[in-house]
Design an enzyme around this catalytic site. Sequence first.
Site, PDB file in Angstrom:
ATOM      1  N   THR A 128      38.613  46.323  35.781  1.00 54.57           N
ATOM      2  CA  THR A 128      39.588  45.737  35.623  1.00 54.57           C
ATOM      3  C   THR A 128      39.967  44.582  34.111  1.00 54.57           C
ATOM      4  O   THR A 128      39.126  44.335  34.109  1.00 54.57           O
ATOM      5  CB  THR A 128      39.778  45.230  37.301  1.00 54.57           C
ATOM      6  N   ASP A 129      41.233  44.744  34.653  1.00 57.63           N
ATOM      7  CA  ASP A 129      41.346  43.554  33.914  1.00 57.63           C
ATOM      8  C   ASP A 129      40.267  42.064  33.790  1.00 57.63           C
ATOM      9  O   ASP A 129      40.494  40.122  33.578  1.00 57.63           O
ATOM     10  CB  ASP A 129      42.823  43.160  33.279  1.00 57.63           C
ATOM     11  N   GLU A 130      40.792  41.681  35.555  1.00 58.16           N
ATOM     12  CA  GLU A 130      40.128  40.632  36.181  1.00 58.16           C
ATOM     13  C   GLU A 130      38.317  40.186  35.153  1.00 58.16           C
ATOM     14  O   GLU A 130      38.053  39.258  35.377  1.00 58.16           O
ATOM     15  CB  GLU A 130      40.199  41.210  37.469  1.00 58.16           C
ATOM     16  N   TYR A 155      34.482  39.469  42.837  1.00 64.22           N
ATOM     17  CA  TYR A 155      34.771  40.830  42.837  1.00 64.22           C
ATOM     18  C   TYR A 155      34.697  41.324  41.455  1.00 64.22           C
ATOM     19  O   TYR A 155      34.690  42.569  40.995  1.00 64.22           O
ATOM     20  CB  TYR A 155      35.950  40.977  43.113  1.00 64.22           C
ATOM     21  N   LYS A 159      32.003  43.944  38.655  1.00 63.80           N
ATOM     22  CA  LYS A 159      33.124  45.040  39.005  1.00 63.80           C
ATOM     23  C   LYS A 159      32.881  44.415  36.771  1.00 63.80           C
ATOM     24  O   LYS A 159      32.719  46.320  36.344  1.00 63.80           O
ATOM     25  CB  LYS A 159      34.553  45.299  38.003  1.00 63.80           C
TER      26      LYS A 159
HETATM   27  P1  NAD Z   1      40.907  51.360  46.902  1.00 69.08           P
HETATM   28  O1  NAD Z   1      40.473  50.246  47.715  1.00 69.08           O
HETATM   29  O2  NAD Z   1      41.947  51.269  47.703  1.00 69.08           O
HETATM   30  O3  NAD Z   1      40.026  52.228  47.202  1.00 69.08           O
HETATM   31  C1  NAD Z   1      38.680  52.393  47.092  1.00 69.08           C
HETATM   32  C2  NAD Z   1      38.070  53.717  47.969  1.00 69.08           C
HETATM   33  O4  NAD Z   1      36.734  53.946  47.655  1.00 69.08           O
HETATM   34  C3  NAD Z   1      38.470  53.562  49.344  1.00 69.08           C
HETATM   35  O5  NAD Z   1      38.277  55.262  48.887  1.00 69.08           O
HETATM   36  C4  NAD Z   1      37.227  53.558  50.018  1.00 69.08           C
HETATM   37  O6  NAD Z   1      37.214  54.685  50.769  1.00 69.08           O
HETATM   38  C5  NAD Z   1      36.142  54.004  48.150  1.00 69.08           C
HETATM   39  N1  NAD Z   1      34.913  53.924  47.975  1.00 69.08           N
HETATM   40  C6  NAD Z   1      34.225  51.598  48.890  1.00 69.08           C
HETATM   41  N2  NAD Z   1      33.012  52.344  48.468  1.00 69.08           N
HETATM   42  C7  NAD Z   1      32.581  53.283  48.645  1.00 69.08           C
HETATM   43  C8  NAD Z   1      31.279  53.745  48.403  1.00 69.08           C
HETATM   44  N3  NAD Z   1      30.475  53.455  48.570  1.00 69.08           N
HETATM   45  N4  NAD Z   1      31.038  55.103  47.958  1.00 69.08           N
HETATM   46  C9  NAD Z   1      31.758  56.420  48.395  1.00 69.08           C
HETATM   47  N5  NAD Z   1      33.543  55.652  48.062  1.00 69.08           N
HETATM   48  C10 NAD Z   1      33.564  54.644  48.430  1.00 69.08           C
HETATM   49  O7  NAD Z   1      40.916  50.365  45.754  1.00 69.08           O
HETATM   50  P2  NAD Z   1      41.885  50.485  44.493  1.00 69.08           P
HETATM   51  O8  NAD Z   1      43.096  49.698  44.188  1.00 69.08           O
HETATM   52  O9  NAD Z   1      41.927  52.254  44.691  1.00 69.08           O
HETATM   53  O10 NAD Z   1      40.971  50.855  43.436  1.00 69.08           O
HETATM   54  C11 NAD Z   1      40.409  51.863  42.870  1.00 69.08           C
HETATM   55  C12 NAD Z   1      39.197  51.858  41.650  1.00 69.08           C
HETATM   56  O11 NAD Z   1      40.698  50.725  40.695  1.00 69.08           O
HETATM   57  C13 NAD Z   1      38.706  50.386  41.523  1.00 69.08           C
HETATM   58  O12 NAD Z   1      37.299  50.515  40.421  1.00 69.08           O
HETATM   59  C14 NAD Z   1      39.052  48.993  41.548  1.00 69.08           C
HETATM   60  O13 NAD Z   1      37.966  48.021  40.835  1.00 69.08           O
HETATM   61  C15 NAD Z   1      40.283  49.414  39.795  1.00 69.08           C
HETATM   62  N6  NAD Z   1      41.650  48.842  40.070  1.00 69.08           N
HETATM   63  C16 NAD Z   1      42.754  48.470  41.373  1.00 69.08           C
HETATM   64  C17 NAD Z   1      42.710  48.257  40.999  1.00 69.08           C
HETATM   65  C18 NAD Z   1      44.430  47.545  41.218  1.00 69.08           C
HETATM   66  O14 NAD Z   1      45.372  46.888  41.427  1.00 69.08           O
HETATM   67  N7  NAD Z   1      44.546  48.162  42.596  1.00 69.08           N
HETATM   68  C19 NAD Z   1      43.314  46.830  39.360  1.00 69.08           C
HETATM   69  C20 NAD Z   1      42.423  47.202  38.069  1.00 69.08           C
HETATM   70  C21 NAD Z   1      41.451  47.533  38.906  1.00 69.08           C
HETATM   71  P1  TYD Z   2      46.692  41.218  44.955  1.00 70.22           P
HETATM   72  O1  TYD Z   2      47.734  42.117  45.561  1.00 70.22           O
HETATM   73  O2  TYD Z   2      45.035  40.307  45.731  1.00 70.22           O
HETATM   74  O3  TYD Z   2      45.757  41.604  43.377  1.00 70.22           O
HETATM   75  P2  TYD Z   2      44.353  40.907  42.766  1.00 70.22           P
HETATM   76  O4  TYD Z   2      43.910  39.755  43.280  1.00 70.22           O
HETATM   77  O5  TYD Z   2      43.877  42.053  42.523  1.00 70.22           O
HETATM   78  O6  TYD Z   2      45.388  40.363  41.448  1.00 70.22           O
HETATM   79  O7  TYD Z   2      47.141  39.820  44.584  1.00 70.22           O
HETATM   80  C1  TYD Z   2      47.972  39.725  43.754  1.00 70.22           C
HETATM   81  C2  TYD Z   2      49.186  38.167  43.485  1.00 70.22           C
HETATM   82  O8  TYD Z   2      49.135  37.233  44.452  1.00 70.22           O
HETATM   83  C3  TYD Z   2      47.471  37.295  43.663  1.00 70.22           C
HETATM   84  O9  TYD Z   2      48.017  36.612  42.881  1.00 70.22           O
HETATM   85  C4  TYD Z   2      47.549  36.165  45.314  1.00 70.22           C
HETATM   86  C5  TYD Z   2      49.144  36.568  45.265  1.00 70.22           C
HETATM   87  N1  TYD Z   2      48.886  36.897  46.693  1.00 70.22           N
HETATM   88  C6  TYD Z   2      49.405  36.179  47.512  1.00 70.22           C
HETATM   89  O10 TYD Z   2      50.320  34.722  47.476  1.00 70.22           O
HETATM   90  N2  TYD Z   2      49.484  36.193  49.243  1.00 70.22           N
HETATM   91  C7  TYD Z   2      48.395  37.143  49.387  1.00 70.22           C
HETATM   92  O11 TYD Z   2      48.975  37.483  51.213  1.00 70.22           O
HETATM   93  C8  TYD Z   2      47.973  37.873  48.668  1.00 70.22           C
HETATM   94  C9  TYD Z   2      47.283  39.480  49.123  1.00 70.22           C
HETATM   95  C10 TYD Z   2      47.890  37.392  46.983  1.00 70.22           C
END
Ligand code: NAD
Ligand code: TYD
Length: 341
Positions: A128-130, A155, A159
Site C-alpha cells: 500500500t502507499d500508506e 496497519y 505492511k
Molecule cells: P480485504 O480486507 O477486503 O480482504 C482480505 C482477505 O484476506 C479476506 O478475504 C480475508 O479473509 C483474508 N485473510 C485475512 N487474514 C488471513 C489469513 N491469516 N490467512 C488467509 N487469509 C486471510 O482486503 P483488500 O481491501 O482486498 O486488500 C487486499 C490487499 O491489498 C491487502 O494486502 C491490503 O493491504 C492491500 N491494499 C488495499 C487497499 C484498499 O484500498 N483496499 C489499498 C492498498 C493496499
Molecule cells: P478508508 O476507506 O478507511 O481507507 P484508508 O484509511 O486506507 O485510506 O478511509 C478513507 C478515508 O476516509 C480516510 O481518510 C478516512 C476517511 N473515513 C471517514 O471520514 N469516515 C469513515 O467512516 C471512514 C471509514 C473513513
Amino acid sequence: MTKKKVLVTGGAGFIGGNFVQYMVHKYPDYEIYNLDLLTYAGDLTKHREIEKNANYHLIQADIADHETILPLFEREQFDFVVHFAAESHVDRSITDPGVFVRTNVLGTQVLLDAAKHVGIEKFVHISTDEVYGELDFNPATFFTEQTPLQPNSPYSASKASSDLLVRSYHETYNLPVNITRCSNNYGPYHFPEKLIPLTISRVLNNEKVPVYGDGKNIRDWLHVYDHCAAIALVLHDGVNGEVYNIGGHNERTNLEVVQTIIKALGKSEELIEFVEDRLGHDKRYAIDPAKLEQLGWEPKYRFESGIEQTIQWYLENKNWWENIISGEYQKYFEQQYKLQR
Ligand code: NAD
Ligand code: TYD
C-alpha cells in the site's frame, strides 16, 4: 500460452476477489488457487459464477500456519504467488494491532519461506502507499518508489514490515519478487466498512455518514479493475526485486467523495455528520505511477466514471452488501461510531 499454477492469497476479499475473477476469465489456461482464511472480510458468494470453472480452486487456510502452508506448496508446486491476504482496515488496527502483526508480518514470512523452499517463478506482494506515511497538501508532491518508508498506523507499519521481509528474501535468497504499492481502491465488492461503500450503503438507507475531522484529508482513488490489470502486468513483466507504485491520478478530499455520492443518489447533504477524527489520520496520499506506466499500464477509469459504475453496482447488488451489514458488522459499526440513526 504456458499453463501456470497461480496461488492468490486473500482471494475472498475485495481486491483479491476481483483479481481471482479477472485471472479466471483472462487466463483460462492458468489454474487459479484462491487461498483464504475467510475472516470477517472474506466472502465466497462473490465467486458463485466461477465456482464451477475447472480452473478455479478454493483452499481455506491461514497464511500464518506454517504446518499447512509448507506441505501445500510442496504438493502443488505453484509457479506464481500473488499475495493479497491481510488485515486491511486502519480503524481496526488502531483498536487491535496484534492480529495485524500476526497476519500481515508473520503470514507474509511463512509464505516467503514456502516459496523459497519450492522455488517459484514470481512472488508478487500487494502492499500500500500508506507505508510512505503522509504528504502535505502541496499538489506538486507525490509518493515515488524512492520515498522513504514512514508508516503512521499499526496497519501501515505491519505492511511496511512485510515489504521489508519481501525485499530481504530477494536480496538474501534471490527470490524473484515484486512489491506493488497502490493507492485507495474502490469498485465492486468493496467491504462496507471502508469510506466509499459505507457512504453508498448508508445514503441508500437514509442514514448519517460519518466524516472524520474536517473531511479535508485527501486520498488518490484507483478503480479495482485498473488495479487488477496492473498486477497482472507486474506478475508477467515486472523486473525481479523492483517496487511498482500504482495510482489512478484521482485525488479527492473525503468530503468531495461523500458529496459526489450523495448528489448521484439524489439525497441531501444533511446526511453528512462530522465526527471525531481518526487517531494519527494521514493528511494526503498521492501516487506517481510513472514507473508502471513505462512498463505499459495506464488507468482506464477517471473517478467520475468509476464512481458512477460503482454506485450502479451497489444498486444492482443490494443483497450482497445488505447481508454483510446485517450480521456481525452491525456490532463493529456500533462500537466504532456513536451516530444517530
Ligand atoms: P480485504 O480486507 O477486503 O480482504 C482480505 C482477505 O484476506 C479476506 O478475504 C480475508 O479473509 C483474508 N485473510 C485475512 N487474514 C488471513 C489469513 N491469516 N490467512 C488467509 N487469509 C486471510 O482486503 P483488500 O481491501 O482486498 O486488500 C487486499 C490487499 O491489498 C491487502 O494486502 C491490503 O493491504 C492491500 N491494499 C488495499 C487497499 C484498499 O484500498 N483496499 C489499498 C492498498 C493496499
Ligand atoms: P478508508 O476507506 O478507511 O481507507 P484508508 O484509511 O486506507 O485510506 O478511509 C478513507 C478515508 O476516509 C480516510 O481518510 C478516512 C476517511 N473515513 C471517514 O471520514 N469516515 C469513515 O467512516 C471512514 C471509514 C473513513
